[in-house]
Structure formats: structure tokens, C-alpha cells
Design a protein around this motif. Structure first.
Motif, PDB file in Angstrom:
ATOM      1  N   ASN A 153       0.829  -0.728   0.343  1.00  0.00           N
ATOM      2  CA  ASN A 153      -0.287  -0.243   0.148  1.00  0.00           C
ATOM      3  C   ASN A 153       0.544   1.071   0.355  1.00  0.00           C
ATOM      4  OD1 ASN A 153      -2.487   1.594   0.181  1.00  0.00           O
ATOM      5  ND2 ASN A 153      -2.347   1.487   1.886  1.00  0.00           N
ATOM      6  N   ALA A 154       0.737   2.332  -0.505  1.00  0.00           N
ATOM      7  CA  ALA A 154       0.659   3.799  -0.053  1.00  0.00           C
ATOM      8  C   ALA A 154      -0.122   4.619   0.318  1.00  0.00           C
ATOM      9  CB  ALA A 154       1.145   3.492  -1.854  1.00  0.00           C
ATOM     10  N   SER A 179      -5.293   0.331  -1.617  1.00  0.00           N
ATOM     11  CA  SER A 179      -6.220   0.734  -0.589  1.00  0.00           C
ATOM     12  C   SER A 179      -8.154   1.000  -1.110  1.00  0.00           C
ATOM     13  CB  SER A 179      -5.970   0.753   0.839  1.00  0.00           C
ATOM     14  OG  SER A 179      -5.871   2.648   0.777  1.00  0.00           O
ATOM     15  N   TYR A 180      -8.653   0.668  -0.995  1.00  0.00           N
ATOM     16  CA  TYR A 180      -9.821   1.470  -1.490  1.00  0.00           C
ATOM     17  C   TYR A 180     -11.092   1.714  -0.274  1.00  0.00           C
ATOM     18  CZ  TYR A 180     -14.683   1.858  -3.783  1.00  0.00           C
ATOM     19  OH  TYR A 180     -15.818   2.205  -3.983  1.00  0.00           O
ATOM     20  N   LYS A 181     -11.235   2.803   0.153  1.00  0.00           N
ATOM     21  CA  LYS A 181     -12.505   3.078   1.384  1.00  0.00           C
ATOM     22  C   LYS A 181     -11.851   1.847   2.507  1.00  0.00           C
ATOM     23  CE  LYS A 181     -15.772   4.761  -0.997  1.00  0.00           C
ATOM     24  NZ  LYS A 181     -17.994   3.836  -2.070  1.00  0.00           N
ATOM     25  N   ARG A 223      -3.960  -3.128   8.844  1.00  0.00           N
ATOM     26  CA  ARG A 223      -2.611  -3.139   8.855  1.00  0.00           C
ATOM     27  C   ARG A 223      -2.302  -2.194   8.011  1.00  0.00           C
ATOM     28  NH1 ARG A 223       1.431  -7.574  11.178  1.00  0.00           N
ATOM     29  NH2 ARG A 223       2.457  -5.596  12.332  1.00  0.00           N
ATOM     30  N   VAL A 224      -3.242  -1.963   6.527  1.00  0.00           N
ATOM     31  CA  VAL A 224      -2.974  -0.834   5.606  1.00  0.00           C
ATOM     32  C   VAL A 224      -4.087   0.006   5.612  1.00  0.00           C
ATOM     33  CG1 VAL A 224      -1.293  -2.437   4.309  1.00  0.00           C
ATOM     34  CG2 VAL A 224      -4.112  -2.703   3.612  1.00  0.00           C
ATOM     35  N   TRP A 225      -5.203  -0.924   6.234  1.00  0.00           N
ATOM     36  CA  TRP A 225      -6.015   0.415   5.623  1.00  0.00           C
ATOM     37  C   TRP A 225      -6.333   1.870   6.154  1.00  0.00           C
ATOM     38  CZ3 TRP A 225      -9.545   2.393  10.063  1.00  0.00           C
ATOM     39  CH2 TRP A 225     -11.215   2.822   9.817  1.00  0.00           C
ATOM     40  N   VAL A 226      -6.616   2.437   5.288  1.00  0.00           N
ATOM     41  CA  VAL A 226      -6.801   3.876   5.279  1.00  0.00           C
ATOM     42  C   VAL A 226      -8.500   4.230   4.534  1.00  0.00           C
ATOM     43  CG1 VAL A 226      -5.746   5.854   4.057  1.00  0.00           C
ATOM     44  CG2 VAL A 226      -4.396   4.169   3.811  1.00  0.00           C
ATOM     45  N   PRO A 227      -9.479   4.801   5.214  1.00  0.00           N
ATOM     46  CA  PRO A 227     -10.706   5.292   4.792  1.00  0.00           C
ATOM     47  C   PRO A 227     -10.980   5.821   4.247  1.00  0.00           C
ATOM     48  CG  PRO A 227     -10.236   5.843   6.983  1.00  0.00           C
ATOM     49  CD  PRO A 227      -8.435   5.246   7.195  1.00  0.00           C
ATOM     50  N   ASP A 228      -9.847   6.830   3.754  1.00  0.00           N
ATOM     51  CA  ASP A 228     -10.291   8.330   2.699  1.00  0.00           C
ATOM     52  C   ASP A 228      -9.151   8.054   1.707  1.00  0.00           C
ATOM     53  OD1 ASP A 228     -12.375   9.215   3.998  1.00  0.00           O
ATOM     54  OD2 ASP A 228     -11.340   9.586   5.852  1.00  0.00           O
ATOM     55  N   GLY A 232      -7.542   1.608  -5.018  1.00  0.00           N
ATOM     56  CA  GLY A 232      -6.731   2.986  -4.339  1.00  0.00           C
ATOM     57  C   GLY A 232      -8.164   4.500  -4.485  1.00  0.00           C
ATOM     58  N   ASN A 233      -7.338   5.307  -5.087  1.00  0.00           N
ATOM     59  CA  ASN A 233      -8.502   6.260  -4.310  1.00  0.00           C
ATOM     60  C   ASN A 233      -9.427   6.067  -5.516  1.00  0.00           C
ATOM     61  OD1 ASN A 233      -7.001   7.264  -2.470  1.00  0.00           O
ATOM     62  ND2 ASN A 233      -5.891   7.983  -3.913  1.00  0.00           N
ATOM     63  N   TYR A 234     -10.726   6.605  -4.910  1.00  0.00           N
ATOM     64  CA  TYR A 234     -12.282   6.625  -5.951  1.00  0.00           C
ATOM     65  C   TYR A 234     -12.623   8.247  -5.274  1.00  0.00           C
ATOM     66  CZ  TYR A 234     -16.317   5.147  -8.339  1.00  0.00           C
ATOM     67  OH  TYR A 234     -17.061   5.018  -9.327  1.00  0.00           O
TER      68      TYR A 234
END
Length: 689
Positions: A159-160, A186-188, A194-199, A227-229
């Protein structure tokens, strides 16, 4: 290894006698790490120094080390790293000098079995090669898209979050026994704590190749690139970066509870030459291979089969989904899926930006026995909602679901049809598709959401050996192509005729066109593809064939199988003296008949002088001293005639080769019944030598 020994020697010489004090402490092993190669043998009884002869037996030193380009972390083949936690090395390499995680020794892939941890993790790092290892964690977890899952782990998670990181190669890896097999980005909610990014964030991945992996028996998705949506209008500038330049190839993906492989938020991506099967059994609305929120993406030369759904949604092979621009589904094989060969779906809500599917191409695919679910409402090819500027052409569909009244070979629909918030289709083109309707299955069902706004259907071939084609347009149904044309102006160049497939229902190779196929040279030009599904040039005759196979026959309607003599011009006699007959045939349902002093001819366009053409036909004659002729001749320019006499009274195969001389400016293939001669011809063929 020589590099490692040299660095160790230098280290010893510079340590003022400390060579006799080397211990298993992290500080001493970190010094050795600069040598460039770490060896790990998780079966070793004690922890070593990381050398080949004295390897580490855990991940603690690796995880505390920052690596640089050229370094390697190698696990011993035939071993299992169980109870060691996550392998999480730090640092970045580059495309020219990546960091490698791989295997050494002989035997099976070394396996990281991490239990309630992701097996291998990279975060905000680039320049990595991961090869020839096996990764397993835990299959536990839920399948809720809207809630982060704290017990869902991945085999590999990369992830990045703060920048774009480049160069990732994952080859020869096996990922099984995880929630997610290989998860990039990551997406939502990524279902990996360990790599969760909610936004949305500043992170993205680029230059990714996943090659030759085996991903199976994971509870969630097999492979995902996320990725980012951003919900912006189609073509509008993005605030956050997308992933870019990603390929999945030469891989086998099976028995995963959700998608086989899903790529979200990526520009310029290719999923090709893969096999996926038995995916989707644990989560509704999944596909074997698909894209969402992406641009310039391809699904090519894959095979997808036995996709499933526990509900009634999807469970198909390939999908171009919401907010995708320039998506290609081409040259694939799909069979025995509960859902469709190809879904095209867009979302248009007046209260939010346009998330339509825009500019997709579905071409030269073969579908056999798709849409097997007893109660879903798909077609082998399905338009749903706001799909625009898409082209669907030269696909071959063998459709056999006659038990589901909502299933059709080609489908256009949305929820509640035109009143749905998903919107309507516009400016879509459907051409040159070959539809074989087995067991009384239905040919086409186009709801009101897909009937207007420039959507056109034409030049398709439908063949129903055991019933009517059944074509529905809006709320009306038609039993013939001509009936649909008369009422709607659609499919006015469409055909209902025997395509003479080599072995319909018998696998991909069963859909080549035999001599006498009504599909030969009966299509129209759309785009300029180079090849058909079988590797032949996409144009081998004067016009394109219908379906995914391009025959080399230059003749249109070569066996009268469309039930008339269209494409052939009468020579001599009266119009009543030439026809297509159904009672005296060599092959199929029809053959040509000409009476005495009558003939039929077909102009050959695109020929070259000096080129030799091979001609063949099955012919016979009747009458006292009967003689007919079959051949090729000049119709303009230098006089020339190349023909063979026909005197046989039973259908006989005739062949000849004719080289067009210089000075000939127009030619035609012909057959002619001489004085007092009745003649029949079937299965005619002309092709360059």
C-alpha cells in the motif's frame, strides 16, 4: 555470496578484534545486512547471522532493517515459516536496482504461514521484486463492503498513503488460505487492518507486473489492485492520484470466495492470458476479472469459467463497471458461468457526478453456456444503465439457458428500466455477433433504457435450431429478425441462418465457420482490429465474417444457407431458373439450383493480378449429355476464363486453382448449367492460395 563474504571480512578487520564477539544480537546482524543478501531458514533450530551457512530462523531482524537496491531476502525452499508473524522489511529499491524477496535451495516454495497477520507487507515503499514464495494467513473475516474488517488478512499487502511508489514485480508466487490473496493499494475499506486507509489520500502505486502467480482458496478476493475513488464527472481532473501501468498475466486464479481479480482506480492496465475458475461463491455481485473507476484498461485472451454467486447478482466472467473509460474486453473465452460473459454497467444519478461507463469495446470473445443461474436476469452480453459510446462486435455466443424467462443472449436493461437512477444507454453499437440459441433459448432482450438515444443493433446472425429466435424490444417481442426490423428499424441487415459451426457446444474450437456458413463475409466494417479470436487476420475476404472466427472464404452466402440466392447475380435465362433449394442439398439446409442456360455469379473484390486463388464446391448436373461449369472469369479488362466441367450426377467435390493474369480489372466466380443442363452447387469457396 562473494559480495557477502567480502563485506564480512571488511567488517571483521575494522572491528578491532570484535570478530570473536559476534553474537545473535540485532545490532550485529544489522551490520551484516549491508552485505546485500539475507537467508532465512525457519526450520533452523537457532537464529543465525543471516548467512547461507548460518541463516536467520525468524523475521525480527528483517523487519527492523532498511534495505536498499540490490539487496535480497531469501527464504529456504521446502520450509514453512509458521508463528513468525508478518514479514515486513523496510526500504525502497528502484527499477534498475530493486530489492528482492525470493527463495533459495531446492524443493517447494518456502511458505509464510502467518495466522492472524498479513503474511507479507510493504507500506510506502517501491522497487520490490517478490518471487517464488507461498503466502498464507487466515481465511477468517466478513464480506461487508461498508465496514472495516479487523480479522481479514492478506497473503501479500502492498500500500501507499503519502506518495506514488513505483516498480513492483510479483512472479511465481502462490497465495492461498487468506482472506485476500494478493492485495495492492487500498480503497475505502481494504479488509486489512494493517494497511487500512479509510479516505482518499496522496498514495498510489505504478509500474506493477503480476506474472505467473497461483492464487486460490482465499475467502475473499484472489487479487485486487485498489486506489482512490473520486466521484468526479467523466474526464474531469482528479484531486488524488490513481494507480497506473499494471499488468496481471499468465496466472491461475481459482476457488476464491469473491472476485478472481479486481482492479479499481487504475489507468493503463492489462489483465491478459490468465485462467480463472470457481470464483465468487461466497459474495454476491462478483466477477472473475473486472475493472472499476479506471481508464484505458484491457481484458485480453483470458479464460473464465464456473463463476458463481450466492445470490442473484453477477457471478460472471468479465466486467467494465462504473466510471470506467476506454475499456476493452477482447479475445477471451468464457463458459459455464452463472453470470454473463461481459457486463457493461454505468451509474448516472442526477444528484451526483456522472459515473457512466464510457467508450468500451467488447469484441472477438467466445461465450458458451453462460448465464446458467436459474433466476438472474442477464444476457451473455449485458448492457446495464448509463453505458455510452460502446461497441460490441464479432462475438460468438452459444446460449442454452431456456429455463429462465429473463435470460437472453444479448441483454439491455436497468432496474425498473428507464426510471432507474442508473440511467439509460446511449450511442452504443452492436454488430457482427453470432448467436447460436440451443434448447429454445432467447436471442435478445432490450429494455426501454437501451432502445433509444442512438443505440443500434444490426448485422448480427441468430440461429435457433429448435425454436424461434425470440427478440424483445422494449415491451414487444418478435419471433424473427425481419419482424424486429419492420417494427423497429433494428437488425435490418441481421440474419437468421445456419452458421455451420464446427462443433457448437464443444468448447472454444467448436466455433470456427465451416464451408457454407451464412456468417462468411456477411458482416460490416467496424474499427480495424488485427486478429480474430483464433489468431487469424480479422479480414481474410472481401468483407468481415460474423462472429469471433474469420474464415478465409472470399464468397458471401457460399452455401445458400440464408435461404436465398442473395449476394449472387443471375447470368442468362430467367429469374425463375435460379433459386436456393432445400430438397436437394449436399450440406446444411440449402443449395443453389440453376436451370438450363442459367448461371449465378459473385463479384470478387479486393483481388490482385498475379495471385492464385483456390476454388472449391460440391456440384452435380442433370439432363441428357448434361455438362455444367464452375470457375472464375474476367468481367472487365483482358478476357480470361478458368473453369472446370461438371458432368457428375451426384454431388461431387470439384477444386481448381486460377491465377489472375495482368490486364484483368474485374473478376467473378460462377457456375452455369449448359444447354439442357440443370445444375446444383453447394459449399462454394474461394480463397487465396
Amino acid at each position: 555470496m562473494k559480495k557477502w563474504m567480502l563485506v564480512v571480512a571488511l567488517f571483521v578487520l575494522s572491528s578491532c578484534g570484535l570478530q570473536n564477539q559476534v553474537t545473535n544480537s540485532d545490532s550485529s546482524r544489522l551490520s551484516l545486512a549491508a552485505a546485500g543478501t539475507y537467508y532465512i531458514d525457519c526450520s533452523a533450530a537457532s537464529n543465525g547471522t543471516g548467512s547461507l551457512s548460518n541463516p536467520f530462523n525468524n523475521f525480527s531482524t528483517i523487519n527492523a532493517t532498511t534495505f536498499t537496491g540490490g539487496d535480497a531476502i531469501l527464504l529456504k525452499r521446502g520450509t514453512i515459516c509458521s508463528g513468525k508473524g508478518t514479514l515486513y522489511p523496510k526500504g525502497s529499491g528502484s527499477a534498475l536496482s530493486p530489492i528482492k524477496i525470493g527463495a533459495y535451495g531446492t524443493g517447494a516454495r518456502p511458505r509464510i504461514s502467518s495466522g492472524s497477520n498479513t503474511a507479507l507487507r510493504l507500506l510506502n515503499q517501491g522497487g520490490w521484486v517478490i518471487e517464488n514464495i507461498r503466502v498464507s494467513s487466515s481465511t477468517a473475516g466478513t464480506h461487508d463492503d461498508n465496514t472495516p474488517c479487523t480479522t481479514c488478512y492478506a497473503g501479500i499487502a502492498i500500500n501507499a498513503t503519502d506518495a506514488t511508489y513505483s516498480y513492483f514485480r510479483i512472479t511465481g508466487v502462490e497465495a492461498d488460505g487468506n482472506f485476500a490473496g494478493i492485495r495492492l493499494g487500498s480503497y475505502k475499506y481494504t479488509n486489512d487492518p494493517r494497511v487500512w486507509v479509510p479516505d482518499n489520500n496522496a498514495g498510489a502505486l505504478t509500474d506493477i507486473i503480476i506474472d505467473g502467480v497461483i492464487v486460490h482458496d482465499n475467502n475473499g478476493p484472489g487479487i485486487s489492485l485498489l486506489g482512490n475513488y473520486e466521484k468526479v464527472a467523466t474526464g474531469a481532473a482528479l484531486t488524488y492520484p490513481r494507480n497506473q501501468y499494471a499488468s496481471l498475466r499468465n496466472s491461475t486464479i481459482y476457488n476464491n470466495g469473491e472476485d478472481g481479480a479486481i482492479f479499481i482506480s487504475v489507468n493503463d492496465a492489462w489483465i491478459y492470458d490468465n485462467v480463472g475458475y470457481n470464483n465468487g461463491a461466497l459474495k454476491d455481485a462478483r466477477y472473475t476479472f473486472w475493472y472499476w473507476n479506471s481508464k484505458n484498461v484491457y481484458l485480453q485472451r483470458n479464460e473464465a469459467y464456473n463463476a458463481k454467486t450466492p445470490g442473484t447478482q453477477d457471478g460472471g466472467a468479465y466486467d467494465c463497471d462504473w466510471h470506467v473509460e476506454e475499456c476493452f474486453i477482447e479475445y477471451n473465452y468464457s463458459h459455464d458461468n452463472q453470470g454473463p460473459l461481459a457486463l457493461m454497467i454505468g451509474y448516472l444519478n442526477s444528484g451526483s457526478p456522472d459515473e457512466s461507463l464510457d467508450d468500451c469495446t467488447i469484441r472477438y470473445n467466445v461465450s458458451q453456456n453462460d448465464v446458467t443461474h436459474p433466476s438472474n436476469s442477464y444476457g451473455a452480453i449485458t448492457f446495464f444503465g448509463s453505458v455510452k459510446n460502446c461497441k460490441v462486435y464479432n462475438n460468438t455466443i452459444y446460449f442454452s439457458n431456456s429455463s429462465n424467462p429473463s435470460a437472453t443472449a444479448i441483454k439491455g436493461t436497468t432496474f425498473n428500466d428507464s426510471s432507474s437512477v442508473f440511467g439509460n444507454g446511449s450511442n452504443n453499437t452492436v454488430r457482427n455477433n453470432l448467436v447460436y440459441l440451443a434448447n429454445g433459448a432467447k436471442g435478445m432482450g432490450i429494455g426501454s433504457s437501451q432502445t433509444g438515444n442512438g443505440n443500434t443493433y444490426d448485422y448480427d446472425l441468430f440461429y435457433a435450431p429448435s425454436g424461434n429466435t425470440v427478440l424483445t424490444w422494449d415491451t414487444n417481442w418478435y419471433s424473427t429478425v425481419s419482424g424486429l426490423c419492420s417494427a423497429t428499424g433494428q437488425e435490418c441487415n441481421g440474419i437468421e441462418a445456419q452458421p455451420h459451426l464446427s462443433n457448437p457446444g464443444g468448447g472454444k474450437n467448436g466455433y470456427t465457420l465451416g464451408v457454407g456458413s451464412a456468417a462468411i463475409n456477411a458482416g460490416t466494417t467496424i474499427d480495424s482490429p488485427s486478429f480474430d479470436n483464433y489468431g487469424n487476420p480479422a479480414l481474410r475476404g472481401p468483407a468481415r465474417d460474423i462472429g469471433a472466427f474469420e474464415s478465409a472464404n472470399w464468397l458471401k452466402n457460399p452455401g445458400a444457407e440464408i435461404g436465398n440466392r442473395d449476394e449472387w447475380t443471375q447470368w442468362g435465362g430467367t429469374t425463375s431458373g435460379v433459386t436456393a433449394e432445400s430438397w436437394n442439398v449436399s450440406n446444411g439446409s440449402y443449395a443453389f439450383y440453376v436451370g438450363p442456360d442459367n448461371g449465378l455469379a459473385q463479384d470478387i473484390t479486393g483481388f490482385s493480378t498475379g495471385t492464385t486463388y483456390n476454388l472449391s464446391a460440391r456440384v452435380k448436373v442433370y439432363g441428357a449429355s448434361a455438362t455444367g461449369y464452375f470457375g472464375m472469369k474476367s468481367t472487365a479488362g483482358t478476357a480470361w476464363d478458368c473453369s472446370v466441367a461438371v458432368t457428375e450426377t451426384n454431388f461431387t467435390a470439384k477444386t481448381l486453382s486460377c491465377t489472375v493474369p495482368s490486364g484483368v480489372t474485374a473478376i467473378a466466380t460462377y457456375f452455369w448449367g449448359g444447354t439442357g443442363t440443370w445444375m446444383w452447387a453447394d459449399d462454394l469457396e474461394v480463397r487465396p492460395q
